[in-house]
Write a protein that holds these residues in place. Structure first.
Motif, short mmCIF file in Angstrom:
data_model
loop_
_atom_site.label_atom_id
_atom_site.label_comp_id
_atom_site.label_asym_id
_atom_site.label_seq_id
_atom_site.Cartn_x
_atom_site.Cartn_y
_atom_site.Cartn_z
N MET A 1 46.72 47.15 53.01
CA MET A 1 45.72 47.16 54.08
C MET A 1 44.64 46.12 53.79
O MET A 1 44.13 46.03 52.68
CB MET A 1 45.08 48.54 54.20
N LYS A 2 44.31 45.33 54.80
CA LYS A 2 43.28 44.32 54.65
C LYS A 2 41.89 44.96 54.66
O LYS A 2 41.70 46.08 55.14
CB LYS A 2 43.37 43.30 55.78
N THR A 3 40.92 44.22 54.13
CA THR A 3 39.55 44.70 54.05
C THR A 3 38.63 43.74 54.79
O THR A 3 38.75 42.51 54.66
CB THR A 3 39.09 44.82 52.58
N LEU A 4 37.71 44.29 55.56
CA LEU A 4 36.66 43.51 56.21
C LEU A 4 35.33 43.93 55.58
O LEU A 4 34.96 45.09 55.63
CB LEU A 4 36.63 43.79 57.72
N TYR A 5 34.65 42.97 54.98
CA TYR A 5 33.36 43.24 54.34
C TYR A 5 32.25 42.59 55.15
O TYR A 5 32.27 41.37 55.40
CB TYR A 5 33.35 42.70 52.91
N LEU A 6 31.28 43.40 55.58
CA LEU A 6 30.16 42.92 56.38
C LEU A 6 28.97 42.70 55.46
O LEU A 6 28.41 43.65 54.92
CB LEU A 6 29.81 43.94 57.47
N LEU A 245 37.10 41.40 45.87
CA LEU A 245 37.57 41.05 47.20
C LEU A 245 37.90 39.56 47.25
O LEU A 245 37.05 38.72 47.00
CB LEU A 245 36.51 41.39 48.26
N VAL A 246 39.16 39.26 47.56
CA VAL A 246 39.59 37.87 47.70
C VAL A 246 39.31 37.44 49.13
O VAL A 246 39.89 37.96 50.08
CB VAL A 246 41.09 37.72 47.38
N ALA A 247 38.43 36.46 49.30
CA ALA A 247 38.01 36.02 50.63
C ALA A 247 39.06 35.08 51.22
O ALA A 247 39.07 33.88 50.95
CB ALA A 247 36.65 35.33 50.55
N GLU A 248 39.93 35.63 52.05
CA GLU A 248 40.94 34.80 52.72
C GLU A 248 40.32 34.06 53.90
O GLU A 248 40.69 32.93 54.20
CB GLU A 248 42.10 35.68 53.20
N LYS A 249 39.39 34.71 54.59
CA LYS A 249 38.68 34.08 55.72
C LYS A 249 37.22 34.52 55.67
O LYS A 249 36.92 35.65 55.27
CB LYS A 249 39.29 34.49 57.05
N GLY A 271 39.82 39.85 53.77
CA GLY A 271 40.77 39.56 52.70
C GLY A 271 41.40 40.82 52.14
O GLY A 271 41.52 41.83 52.82
N ALA A 272 41.80 40.73 50.88
CA ALA A 272 42.47 41.85 50.22
C ALA A 272 41.86 42.05 48.84
O ALA A 272 41.24 41.14 48.29
CB ALA A 272 43.97 41.57 50.09
N GLN A 273 42.03 43.25 48.32
CA GLN A 273 41.55 43.53 46.98
C GLN A 273 42.39 42.79 45.95
O GLN A 273 43.62 42.80 46.01
CB GLN A 273 41.61 45.04 46.69
N SER A 274 41.72 42.14 45.01
CA SER A 274 42.42 41.40 43.98
C SER A 274 43.18 42.32 43.04
O SER A 274 42.75 43.44 42.76
CB SER A 274 41.41 40.57 43.17
N LYS A 275 44.34 41.86 42.57
CA LYS A 275 45.10 42.64 41.59
C LYS A 275 44.47 42.56 40.21
O LYS A 275 44.84 43.29 39.31
CB LYS A 275 46.54 42.17 41.54
N VAL A 276 43.52 41.62 40.02
CA VAL A 276 42.75 41.57 38.78
C VAL A 276 41.62 42.57 38.95
O VAL A 276 40.62 42.32 39.61
CB VAL A 276 42.19 40.16 38.51
#
Length: 434
Positions: A1-6, A245-249, A271-276
């Motif tokens: 699931m993608k994440t949107l951070y405001l 959080l990896v910022a894809e956009k 983006g998505a949560q980093s596996k690191v």
């Protein structure tokens, strides 16, 4: 699931939220097409690339057809300054004054949205945002939510903001929404009944009802509008700093005001949560590709509820959107047999279902905990059996199918069509999976 951070370091309003999501990639034309399903006349959208304090982003505006009553683009000094929703004409305003009579009550708005061809999710979320505002205004004015008569929130531009926000989130794939801590400005707004300090009554009530904290900064104006507060209260699962959080956009929604201490923009990170993982979250994820989310677990112990009321509550709660409802036999004080009633729901719906438990059962109190879930990646496929096709749900972990289950409704429909026992369809579907 993608994440949107405001990143709400400079507050939030409805138009800035939509602008940020368009900057993330939401198709403005498709958004406008979806909004047409409301059958709401008297406006057109204006979406433009713009710049605020050197930051490029999207300026989203609603142009009203009646230029005499609304002679500026969506009144965004008003929208991001003093967009208040008071009944009986008690409007708070900043630099502008309105004489238009776009008043609607909650019943009008509910009818407009419910009768539209919008998706069930958009309808549900849009009405939930309006409900939060209605409850807050009702408390301010000493009235039940249903009796609150909206003016600004019932206006065309505000309906477009709220419904458009839900549509945009659905177009993004209904991501998990997180946000920075709420930052509000200081100063005063001028209301029909006098000057009022920031945060305004509606904004403070909406955030307070969800248990969201507010911290003021030295910006001498309002940063969080009531609509912005209601969007946060309805959609955001958790408030805090970014974590892995990896910022894809990255998108920027622009306001109109020229702030003194910070650019008037809303930054949205998708983006998505980093596996690191950090030490805190590494133990929880273990490197698997399962989906994670958080749910509220509501519980109450009952020793005086009838089976009829219990059954009716379960139906009501599930119809209202609960993820699951169940009851368990327990032993209570004085060796009394009792019932543990449990409701699982989205974290943002915890208050709604707590109230439902208190109103619809014999409970005097509700325990609430927040639980993390780990879920298999899910997909649906169709298997062929000698009776016909059956839909099957697959659960995958790290790319491998570890669970497979025939869908009940699909099996039931086929059993009726073929006039065979339901268990025979189930058995055939399971056999086809092997």
């Amino acid at each position: 699931m993608k994440t949107l951070y405001l990143d709400i370091f400079s507050g939030i309003s409805g138009d800035m939220f939509i602008g940020a999501l368009i900057d993330l990639g939401v198709d403005a034309h498709k958004l406008a097409h979806e909004l047409e399903k409301l059958k709401l006349d008297g406006y057109h959208l204006h979406v433009a690339d713009a710049e605020k304090c050197g930051i490029a982003g999207i300026k989203f505006d609603v142009h009203l057809a009646d230029a005499h009553d609304h002679d500026h683009d969506h009144d965004h000094d008003h929208d991001h300054g003093h967009e208040h929703h008071h009944d009986h004409g008690e409007h708070c305003h900043g630099d502008h004054d309105h004489s238009h009579d776009d008043s609607r009550n909650f019943a009008d708005i509910k009818k407009l949205i419910t009768k539209s061809r919008l998706s069930p999710w958009v309808k549900k979320k849009s009405l939930a945002v309006f409900q939060r505002i209605a409850v807050a205004e009702g408390k301010i004015h000493g009235k039940p939510p249903g009796e609150v008569h909206f003016h600004e929130v019932g206006a065309v531009d505000s309906i477009v903001d709220i419904v458009g926000a839900a549509i945009a989130l659905e177009m993004l794939g209904k991501p998990r929404v997180l946000a920075a801590p709420v930052t509000e400005g200081t100063g005063w707004v001028q209301c029909a009944h006098g000057r009022f300090p920031v945060p305004t009554p509606a904004t403070l009530a909406i955030l307070g009802a969800r248990g969201i904290g507010v911290t003021q900064c030295d910006e001498p104006c309002e940063l969080v509008t009531p609509t912005g507060a209601a969007l946060l209260a309805e959609f955001v699962e958790e408030f805090g700093a970014m974590e892995n959080l990896v910022a894809e956009k990255i998108g920027f929604g622009l306001g109109t005001r020229d702030n003194k201490t910070r650019p008037n923009v809303l930054r949205a990170v998708f983006g998505a949560q980093s596996k690191v993982q950090s030490p805190k979250s590494k133990a929880a994820s273990s490197g698997h590709d399962w989906e994670t989310d958080r749910v509220a677990v509501l519980e109450t112990n009952l020793d005086d509820i009838s089976g009829e009321i219990l059954g009716a509550f379960i139906e009501t709660a599930l119809a209202a959107g609960a993820l699951d409802v169940f009851h368990t036999p327990i032993q209570m004080k004085k060796n009394r047999p009792g019932t543990l009633l449990t409701v699982l729901c989205a974290e943002t719906d915890a208050d709604k279902f707590s109230e439902l438990l208190l109103r619809e059962t014999t409970a005097f109190g509700v325990r609430r905990t927040i639980a993390e879930r780990r879920k298999l990646q899910r997909e649906f496929t169709t298997v062929k059996t000698k009776l016909g096709n059956v839909t099957v749900k697959l659960g995958k972990l790290n790319g491998k199918v570890v669970q497979a289950a025939p869908e009940f409704e699909s099996c039931k429909k086929l059993a009726v069509q073929k006039r065979v026992p339901l268990k025979q369809v189930y058995a055939a579907a399971v056999k086809a999976l092997k």
